[in-house]
Write an enzyme that holds these catalytic residues in place. Structure first.
Site, short mmCIF file in Angstrom:
data_model
loop_
_atom_site.label_atom_id
_atom_site.label_comp_id
_atom_site.label_asym_id
_atom_site.label_seq_id
_atom_site.Cartn_x
_atom_site.Cartn_y
_atom_site.Cartn_z
N ASP A 92 -4.54 -10.64 -0.55
CA ASP A 92 -3.25 -11.30 -0.38
C ASP A 92 -2.40 -11.17 -1.64
O ASP A 92 -2.85 -11.51 -2.74
CB ASP A 92 -3.46 -12.78 -0.04
CG ASP A 92 -2.16 -13.46 0.38
OD1 ASP A 92 -1.33 -12.80 1.03
OD2 ASP A 92 -2.00 -14.66 0.07
N HIS A 93 -1.16 -10.67 -1.44
CA HIS A 93 -0.24 -10.40 -2.56
C HIS A 93 -0.81 -9.42 -3.56
O HIS A 93 -0.58 -9.51 -4.77
CB HIS A 93 0.24 -11.70 -3.22
CG HIS A 93 1.17 -12.47 -2.32
ND1 HIS A 93 0.74 -13.13 -1.20
CD2 HIS A 93 2.50 -12.63 -2.36
CE1 HIS A 93 1.77 -13.68 -0.59
NE2 HIS A 93 2.86 -13.38 -1.27
N HIS A 98 5.15 -0.17 -0.50
CA HIS A 98 5.89 -1.04 0.43
C HIS A 98 4.85 -2.02 0.94
O HIS A 98 3.65 -1.85 0.72
CB HIS A 98 6.47 -0.22 1.59
CG HIS A 98 5.40 0.37 2.43
ND1 HIS A 98 4.72 1.50 2.06
CD2 HIS A 98 4.81 -0.06 3.57
CE1 HIS A 98 3.79 1.77 2.96
NE2 HIS A 98 3.79 0.84 3.87
N HIS A 139 3.24 -4.92 3.99
CA HIS A 139 3.11 -5.36 5.38
C HIS A 139 2.64 -6.81 5.38
O HIS A 139 1.91 -7.23 4.48
CB HIS A 139 2.05 -4.53 6.14
CG HIS A 139 2.42 -3.11 6.34
ND1 HIS A 139 3.22 -2.67 7.37
CD2 HIS A 139 2.08 -1.99 5.65
CE1 HIS A 139 3.36 -1.37 7.31
NE2 HIS A 139 2.68 -0.92 6.26
N HIS A 149 0.84 -1.20 0.00
CA HIS A 149 0.00 0.00 0.00
C HIS A 149 0.88 1.25 0.00
O HIS A 149 2.10 1.18 0.12
CB HIS A 149 -1.00 0.01 1.17
CG HIS A 149 -0.41 0.38 2.51
ND1 HIS A 149 -1.18 0.79 3.56
CD2 HIS A 149 0.87 0.41 2.97
CE1 HIS A 149 -0.41 1.05 4.61
NE2 HIS A 149 0.83 0.82 4.27
N GLU A 195 -1.15 -4.57 11.83
CA GLU A 195 -0.29 -4.13 10.73
C GLU A 195 1.17 -4.48 11.03
O GLU A 195 1.96 -4.74 10.14
CB GLU A 195 -0.45 -2.64 10.48
CG GLU A 195 0.12 -2.20 9.13
CD GLU A 195 -0.23 -0.77 8.81
OE1 GLU A 195 -0.93 -0.54 7.82
OE2 GLU A 195 0.20 0.13 9.56
N CYS A 226 5.23 4.83 5.36
CA CYS A 226 4.02 4.33 4.71
C CYS A 226 3.61 5.21 3.53
O CYS A 226 2.67 4.87 2.80
CB CYS A 226 2.88 4.20 5.71
SG CYS A 226 2.93 2.63 6.62
NI NI Z 1 2.51 0.95 5.50
#
Ligand code: NI
Length: 135
Positions: free
Chosen positions: A79-80, A39, A41, A14, A124, A33
């Site tokens: 996911d992914h 990037h 998580h 995200h 997170e 972020c």
């Molecule tokens: Ni982030």
């Protein structure tokens, strides 16, 4: 009342940014972020359903079915994936953990066959989690 919890994990990319701010201002607000090239998580999701056990089955709801509902309506979509671009239920929503938890609640709320959705908790990082209980 009995509370049953299903835990799932997913990895997603995200970027947090407000398009009205410069990259520098976004960095000040959102830190890493807001990295312009995304990037990721490793998220952990906990979904809690509350209810009274059915006298004939002993279940609030079949927890295997809860797993399938979460996988189909949430995990397969996140996911992914890139939450800003790929995930239909996140389009137009700033993907903060708070907003992801609310959006996941909305994905699941009307799909619970017995008992009631009680909470959606999203980790997170190991130390930061965000919980939504509706409203
Ligand atoms: Ni982030």
């Amino acid at each position: 009342m009995v509370y049953i919890t299903r835990r799932e994990t997913f990895a997603a990319a995200h970027r947090l940014f407000n398009p009205e701010l410069t990259d520098e201002e976004n960095y000040k607000l959102y830190g890493k972020c807001s990295n312009p090239n995304w990037h990721g998580h490793n998220y952990t999701l906990e979904v809690v359903v509350a209810g009274k056990p059915d006298p004939s089955t002993g279940f609030v709801m079949d927890i295997k079915q809860l797993k399938e509902i979460i996988r189909k309506n949430v995990i397969e979509k996140v996911d992914h994936k890139n939450l800003n671009i790929d995930t239909d239920f996140m389009i137009g929503i700033l993907p903060s953990a708070e907003n992801i938890a609310i959006a996941i609640w909305r994905q699941l709320e009307d799909k619970i066959p017995s008992g009631k959705l009680y909470s959606v908790k999203l980790y997170e990082t190991e130390n930061n989690y965000f919980e939504y209980k509706g409203e």
